[in-house]
Design an enzyme around this catalytic site. Structure first.
Site, PDB file in Angstrom:
ATOM      1  N   ASP A 333      -7.036   9.369  -2.155  1.00  0.00           N
ATOM      2  CA  ASP A 333      -8.498   9.117  -2.463  1.00  0.00           C
ATOM      3  C   ASP A 333      -8.615  11.121  -3.349  1.00  0.00           C
ATOM      4  OD1 ASP A 333     -11.280   9.690  -3.127  1.00  0.00           O
ATOM      5  OD2 ASP A 333     -12.479   9.959  -0.848  1.00  0.00           O
ATOM      6  N   ASP A 591      -9.510   8.378   5.434  1.00  0.00           N
ATOM      7  CA  ASP A 591     -10.560   9.030   6.139  1.00  0.00           C
ATOM      8  C   ASP A 591     -12.054   8.676   6.812  1.00  0.00           C
ATOM      9  OD1 ASP A 591     -11.650  10.141   4.215  1.00  0.00           O
ATOM     10  OD2 ASP A 591     -11.175  12.414   5.115  1.00  0.00           O
ATOM     11  N   ASP A 595     -12.041   3.177   4.359  1.00  0.00           N
ATOM     12  CA  ASP A 595     -10.626   2.847   4.538  1.00  0.00           C
ATOM     13  C   ASP A 595      -9.657   2.071   5.761  1.00  0.00           C
ATOM     14  OD1 ASP A 595     -10.436   4.156   1.802  1.00  0.00           O
ATOM     15  OD2 ASP A 595     -10.561   5.953   3.397  1.00  0.00           O
ATOM     16  N   ASN A 659      37.588  -2.256  14.539  1.00  0.00           N
ATOM     17  CA  ASN A 659      38.145  -2.329  15.863  1.00  0.00           C
ATOM     18  C   ASN A 659      38.516  -3.542  16.399  1.00  0.00           C
ATOM     19  OD1 ASN A 659      37.848   0.233  16.027  1.00  0.00           O
ATOM     20  ND2 ASN A 659      36.458   0.355  18.025  1.00  0.00           N
TER      21      ASN A 659
END
Length: 849
Positions: A333, A591, A595, A659
């Site tokens: 935003d 925020d 949202d 290995n």
């Protein structure tokens, strides 16, 4: 956990029956607790929290030993001990316990670090204590607390509603309901399902609009949320990093099963003892399995989280750090991110656009007397002005995101008025007339002029609200139905200018491979103005366009759109999903109350410390300062964390693969096991120790320049390029030691043990960077740990532990031979890096959509 009066059963169906009975059941009143009572109840019954999926204490310790390979190895070791090989079994068990203890210690320390960081962004609740409203952390809420709820607040516990004004609650997390539910006091049937208990509020839900007060009836593990916590916690999609690790694990399992079976069968064909063959095969399987991966990932992520906290970025969910660094698109935003976030009222205007004090006065009555939703525009309206006498407030119709307006019934001089303020289009929808110099006129006579004024103000970057009134002389209540036949009295113009550094921050993110997109509910004119000011080009895509666009076409439409305007929460989610469908790793900064869905749906949900509680709760990352530069700093540290974690994954996998293949070949060509099972496990344990400090390592600037993600094919390619180099030198060492030096079995095993351990430490230092290893210094901690472990490995054959471990001191010429091979190994890896740099085998992150 019990309530104030006993176990959960005492509160029973607290939503049924009269409120006084429910309060008596918890030995509380309708005025809240005292601080002393709350403190006592908190000590007696513990914090109000529900932990899901977090392993602590002995559970965390046990998880270090629960992988199938470890369990089979333990069983085989116990069988070996039962058959008489007590010493070998005890040593193997000791190494397994030490390895598990190291992992437990690392993960526990990481968990404690994260707890300390999360405490900085705790969600809080407003409660009445000692007769006044105070703010407390949600874990400190106790049974009998009187909770005050406003729009955006999370419901901190299971509660019985006492009073409410148009209180709407989103309880989709528990019931799956798509729309908020209106809550009212009263009684509901004892057999009503959770969705129909309209007088009850539930932990894990949040207020969307309105206000209310409720008494806490159940907390923590007694809540309905705790009953479904496993299901609710399972909902968040796995991060890209988690999905990559899962694919990586499956790759190792396939390789491990094939090699384990092949080696076991080969040893049996060669006539070796079945228990020794099984232990050796299982020990190799443990060596190939990155046992320390959970601990090293946890340590790396928690170290990254601490560094990010120093840059004002608080991580709530550790796994999100990797996706933060892999982010390719950032949706944000404008308020506080692209703009200063300091909203100022620049004009109170009549319908003709002239300054009008009466419009400002009416706006202050509305803003100063509303109690539902505190917002920056009301703060701007009231700036420097005292609020009106509270007794002038009669009733309120709180703001909600459907109506997009707020109404307050007030006593204004000698009459009562309903004063409405909100988005201009929504205010015009409920007006029939307008106030002009010529008195009241039909709204249609001035509608075009008002709309033109709105467009002009918006195009200059103003946010514009409408103000309307309606006389209500005898009214004592207010409902949305009263918002009709109103009179438009004027406009309010607000300014929130762009941040001076917004354009440069967007450019910085672009250079890091992150495309910033503006997505806002504001009108197209204001969005276009702000976007142009901060360097985001192109025409806005509107919410109406998004609604009309099928999902199949939306992904292509959003790919090259930088600005989205007039969008609602559902449309934000659709844009986000469309970008992800094109392969983008999407971050979303939000925020506000609406949202929350997008924060959940994003790869990286980002909020700010000043956000409403529900947004902070939904976010994976919380910024202590709402700034794109802070985001960029966090991304850089996220990429450093990813880079260091990837060093362990690729180097350890490549070395372990080499290995295991080398020992598989050695099993076929040697008349004895090339290493004892306990030596294989000790090798695995010692070589893992330097990786526990890899989180402290430096990252080259070029490693942080672009988004990257875990790619199993890339790790496989790395393994197939650098693994054969390790195999070749292992086999050269085998040939020299066995057929040139003709050393004894114990000395051979010792020399090969030193060769494996030291070269794995060397290869970590070499392949941690694309640069020549002398031009990219490892951290002092990593270098010091590696050097110490190499020295310990060489010293072990000369120590009292040599005999129990089956080691014997190698002659100096043998050690010199290993040193020459080590130097040659470094040189070959360095030459290979010039042609095939390690990081070039790790693909960049997904596209930016």
């Amino acid at each position: 956990m019990e309530s104030a009066s006993g176990p959960r059963e005492r509160t029973g169906a607290f939503w049924a029956g009269p409120l006084p009975e429910a309060l008596r059941a918890i030995r509380a009143g309708d005025q809240g607790r005292t601080q002393a009572e709350a403190g006592r109840l908190l000590r007696e019954h513990g914090p109000n929290q529900v932990e899901v999926g977090r392993r602590r204490g002995w559970r965390l310790l046990l998880t270090q030993f629960t992988s199938p390979i470890i369990l089979i190895l333990l069983a085989a070791t116990v069988l070996s001990m039962a058959l008489g090989d007590l010493t070998d079994g005890v040593i193997i068990l000791a190494i397994i316990v030490a390895s598990g203890g190291l992992g437990f210690w690392q993960e526990r320390a990481a968990g404690r670090a994260v707890d300390a960081l999360q405490a900085r962004v705790r969600v809080r609740a407003e409660v009445i204590r000692d007769g006044r409203e105070v703010t407390v952390p949600v874990p400190e809420v106790v049974v009998g607390d009187l909770v005050v709820l406003r729009a955006g607040d999370v419901v901190p516990a299971d509660c019985r509603l006492i009073d409410a004004q148009r209180l709407q609650v989103d309880q989709s997390a528990l019931t799956g309901e798509a729309f908020p539910v209106e809550k009212t006091p009263g009684e509901t049937p004892v057999d009503a399902d959770l969705a129909r208990r309209t007088n009850a509020l539930w932990m894990g839900t949040h207020a969307v609009s309105g206000t209310g007060r409720a008494v806490v009836m159940r907390t923590g593990r007694d809540t309905a949320f705790a009953g479904v916590a496993g299901r609710v916690a399972a909902r968040p999609a796995a991060t890209g990093f988690q999905r990559g690790l899962t694919r990586f694990g499956l790759l190792l399992v396939r390789i491990m099963v094939v090699l384990l079976v092949a080696i076991f069968v080969a040893n049996l064909v060669l006539g070796r003892p079945i228990i020794d063959s099984l232990l050796f095969s299982l020990a190799l399987a443990v060596g190939l399995t990155p046992q320390m991966l959970p601990a090293i990932v946890a340590v790396s992520l928690s170290a990254g989280a601490r560094m990010m906290a120093a840059e004002r970025v608080i991580v709530k969910r550790l796994e999100a750090i990797e996706d933060f660094g892999a982010m390719t698109v950032l949706l944000t935003d404008k308020t506080g991110t692209l703009t200063t976030g300091t909203v100022t009222l620049t004009g109170s205007l009549d319908v003709c656009g002239r300054p009008d004090d009466e419009v400002g006065r009416l706006a202050r009555l509305n803003a100063g007397l509303q109690r539902g939703f505190h917002n920056p525009m009301d703060t701007a309206i009231m700036h420097g002005r005292p609020a009106a006498d509270e007794h002038r407030r009669i009733a309120e119709v709180p703001y909600d995101f459907t109506r997009r307006r707020l109404s307050v019934l007030v006593q204004d001089h000698d009459t009562r008025k309903l004063i409405t303020k909100g988005a201009l289009s929504s205010v015009l929808d409920v007006c029939a007339t307008a106030r002009t110099d010529h008195g009241l006129v039909p709204l249609d006579e001035v509608r075009d002029e008002v709309q033109r004024r709105f467009t002009e103000l918006s195009a200059r970057g103003h946010r514009v609200l409408g103000v309307a009134v309606r006389p209500r002389p005898d009214a004592t209540t207010a409902t949305p139905a009263d918002e009709t036949g109103m009179t438009l009295v004027g406009l309010l113009a607000f300014q929130d200018p762009p941040k001076p550094d917004a354009a440069s921050a967007i450019g910085r993110l672009a250079r890091m491979g992150i495309s910033v997109r503006l997505i806002t509910g504001d009108n197209r004119h204001a969005a276009r103005h702000i976007a142009r000011e901060v360097g985001l080009a192109g025409e806005p895509m509107l919410g109406a366009d998004i609604a009309a666009c099928p999902d199949a076409d939306l992904a292509a439409r959003v790919a090259h759109t930088a600005v989205f305007a007039e969008v609602d929460p559902t449309q934000k989610e659709r844009v986000l999903a469309a970008l992800r469908a094109r392969g983008a790793v999407v971050g979303f900064i939000g925020d506000g109350i609406n949202d929350s869905p997008a924060l959940h749906a994003a790869d990286v949900g980002i909020s700010v410390d000043t956000a409403v509680d529900v947004a902070k709760q939904a976010a994976a990352i919380v910024l202590l300062e709402k700034s794109l530069d802070v985001v960029a700093d966090g991304v850089r540290l996220g990429r450093r964390t990813f880079t260091n974690t990837l060093k362990y994954i690729r180097v350890n996998t490549s070395a372990s693969f080499g290995n295991v293949v080398s020992m598989s070949v050695a099993t076929l060509v040697l008349p004895f096991l090339p290493l004892l099972p306990r030596q294989v496990l000790l090798l695995n344990f010692l070589s893992d120790i330097p990786y526990t400090t890899v989180s402290t390592d430096h990252a080259d600037p070029e490693q942080l320049q672009h988004p990257r993600a875990v790619d199993v094919r890339a790790i496989r390619h790395f393994m197939l390029v650098y693994g054969p180099i390790s195999i070749a030198f292992d086999l050269v060492a085998l040939a020299v030691l066995h057929w040139w030096w003709h050393i004894s079995t114990d000395v051979f095993r010792t020399a090969w043990f030193i060769q494996f351990t030291v070269t794995e430490i060397i290869v970590l230092m070499v392949l941690r960077t694309n640069r020549a290893f002398l031009r990219s210094r490892p951290s002092a901690t990593l270098l010091g740990t590696g050097t110490l472990l190499a020295a310990v490995t060489v010293a072990l054959p000369y120590s009292p532990l040599a005999r129990p471990l089956g080691l014997a001191p190698p002659p100096v010429p043998v050690l010199a031979t290993l040193a020459v091979l080590g130097v040659a190994y470094v040189a070959v890896n360095e030459l290979t890096k010039r042609r095939i740099p390690p990081d070039h085998l790790v693909t960049n992150s997904r596209s930016d959509g």
